[in-house]
Design an enzyme around this catalytic site. Structure first.
Site, PDB file in Angstrom:
ATOM      1  N   SER A   1       0.848  -1.193   0.000  1.00 30.07           N
ATOM      2  CA  SER A   1       0.000   0.000   0.000  1.00 30.07           C
ATOM      3  C   SER A   1       0.882   1.241   0.000  1.00 30.07           C
ATOM      4  O   SER A   1       2.070   1.160  -0.339  1.00 30.07           O
ATOM      5  CB  SER A   1      -0.925  -0.019   1.213  1.00 30.07           C
ATOM      6  N   ASN A   2       0.307   2.375   0.355  1.00 25.76           N
ATOM      7  CA  ASN A   2       1.056   3.633   0.419  1.00 25.76           C
ATOM      8  C   ASN A   2       0.461   4.487   1.535  1.00 25.76           C
ATOM      9  O   ASN A   2      -0.612   4.173   2.047  1.00 25.76           O
ATOM     10  CB  ASN A   2       1.009   4.343  -0.938  1.00 25.76           C
ATOM     11  N   PRO A   3       1.146   5.576   1.932  1.00 21.27           N
ATOM     12  CA  PRO A   3       0.677   6.326   3.124  1.00 21.27           C
ATOM     13  C   PRO A   3      -0.452   7.322   2.864  1.00 21.27           C
ATOM     14  O   PRO A   3      -0.680   8.206   3.687  1.00 21.27           O
ATOM     15  CB  PRO A   3       1.931   7.081   3.583  1.00 21.27           C
TER      16      PRO A   3
ATOM     17  N   ALA B   1      -4.764   7.295  -4.275  1.00 20.45           N
ATOM     18  CA  ALA B   1      -3.388   6.882  -4.532  1.00 20.45           C
ATOM     19  C   ALA B   1      -3.434   5.381  -4.836  1.00 20.45           C
ATOM     20  O   ALA B   1      -3.370   4.548  -3.937  1.00 20.45           O
ATOM     21  CB  ALA B   1      -2.515   7.169  -3.323  1.00 20.45           C
TER      22      ALA B   1
END
Ligand code: C5P
Length: 400
Positions: free
Chosen positions: A214-216, A280
């Site tokens: 995933s991403n932040p 995102a």
């Protein structure tokens, strides 16, 4: 959106009454005028002076004021009911809820409920067991049937020392709910009658039941875009990944996990008038998904990945007549050049490009710096994500 709005804040006798002072301040910070009516029970927890000082207005408790100077003001419950654009009762005890359900008017707060011509938001707080009780359940149902808005209490640590569902939601969540209620009332705006889809937050690509890529992304920019579109009169659906911030009020929200989930929901809404891809989206997903947790000993050190579908590109290739397609791009170098290329390749009308160059921009922050790129437009915006969202939509729809 709260600027110039007149809010009556009702405070009842629960321990969360002290939090109403913070709520009052938040309303004022957002530009609203606030008057407070509190029950005698609430005064056991917080002094009336706290609220009269903060609101710079007398606090109303009883219908028949004992104070000589207020003698001719016994009709205040009617005038406050007429004055308000919104009436918020936070916290609302089981006792006051029961009175409202039955139509009592034995104090200024309940009498104002009956005379109010504006939407009413009730935020119940109490012990978890009380909240689940048959009478409270019945009263909640009655309030809902009467068109009263309810903001459910949250689960967590309660004043009783027990855990349960009964806590007053965070101030930000209550303010959001109020904005949503007011937005429902305000049907006029540059996006009135338009369907708007906004994607927000990260996606998660699971490799086994407990691990994912995933991403932040916090979802803040996407939610700000959804709120701005709602405030401009749009019928907004926000499709979002896992986030930990309050959902915007007055919009339809669909929760997704993976890029494939997101893609299928976006396809179902591809006929929208405006689509804003602020999510995102993960670019890669594990080629295979193990049903069981991958054991340390079974695993090799490499993970095979496949590209996820590029949703914005798909939308660009299936664009409906008159649709406005807006993408976001996060770049770490040659921002404008790369983002402009992205706009052309993906056939988007607009790309809002941001970089993660400093700690006030990008993932998780409340502020951002964005360059909006259109066919012959390049314009910079900087400020809070909420401010930027409104400015971007004003520029795109020429309403600024
Ligand atoms: O190519 P890049 O990921 O930088 O493009 C960013 C834009 O494309 C964003 O609007 C994002 O939501 C969208 N995107 C997408 N599907 C992907 C990857 C990104 O729609 N698989």
């Amino acid at each position: 959106m709260l600027s110039g709005k007149r809010i009556v804040l009702g405070v009842t006798g629960g321990i969360a009454a002290y939090k109403a002072a913070f709520l009052l301040r938040a309303f004022q910070k957002a530009g609203a005028k606030v008057r407070v009516t509190m029950t005698r029970g609430a005064r056991q927890f917080v002094g009336g002076e706290t609220f009269s000082s903060l609101s710079r207005h007398a606090v109303a408790v009883d219908i028949f004021p004992g104070n000589q100077s207020e003698k001719d003001q016994w009709t205040r419950h009617i005038s406050w009911g007429e004055w308000a654009d919104l009436f918020v009762i936070a916290p609302c005890t089981a006792n006051t809820m029961a009175k409202i359900a039955a139509g009592f008017s034995d104090n200024m707060l309940t009498a104002t409920v009956l005379s109010a011509r504006c939407p009413l938001l009730v935020c119940p707080t109490m012990d978890g067991e009380m909240y689940r009780s048959a009478a409270v359940t019945r009263n909640l149902k009655t309030l809902r049937e009467d068109g009263i808005h309810i903001l459910e209490p949250e689960a967590g640590y309660l004043a009783s020392g027990l855990e349960g569902r009964g806590r007053l939601p965070e101030t930000e969540t209550i303010v959001e709910k109020c904005l949503g209620i007011l937005a429902e009332q305000q049907l006029e705006g540059p996006l009135s009658g338009k369907k708007v889809v906004v994607t927000a937050g990260p996606t998660r690509e699971f490799m086994d039941p407990v691990r994912f890529i995933s991403n932040p992304s916090s979802g803040k920019m996407g939610f700000a875009m959804a709120e701005a579109a709602r405030n401009m009169g749009g019928e907004v659906t926000v499709i979002h990944g896992p986030v930990h911030i309050p959902k915007p009020g007055g919009v339809d929200a669909i929760e997704i996990v993976s890029t494939d989930d997101l893609f299928s929901h976006v396809k179902n809404h591809a006929d929208a008038d405006v689509i804003i891809m602020a999510a995102a989206v993960a670019d890669f997903t594990p080629k295979s998904h193990s049903e069981q947790k991958i054991k340390k000993d079974d695993s090799t050190s490499s993970l095979e990945l496949r590209r996820t579908p590029d949703i914005l590109s798909w939308l660009g290739n299936h664009k409906k007549e008159g649709q406005t397609l807006i993408g976001f791009a996060m770049e770490t170098e040659n921002m404008v050049e790369h983002a402009q290329k992205k706009r052309e390749n993906k056939k988007a009308d607009w790309i809002a490009a941001n970089s993660i160059a400093d700690h006030n921009t990008g993932f998780g922050t409340d502020t951002n710096t964005v360059t909006l790129l259109g066919e012959s437009v390049q314009q910079d915006f900087s400020g809070t994500k909420k401010e930027i969202a409104r400015q971007l939509l004003d520029r795109i729809f020429n309403t600024g």
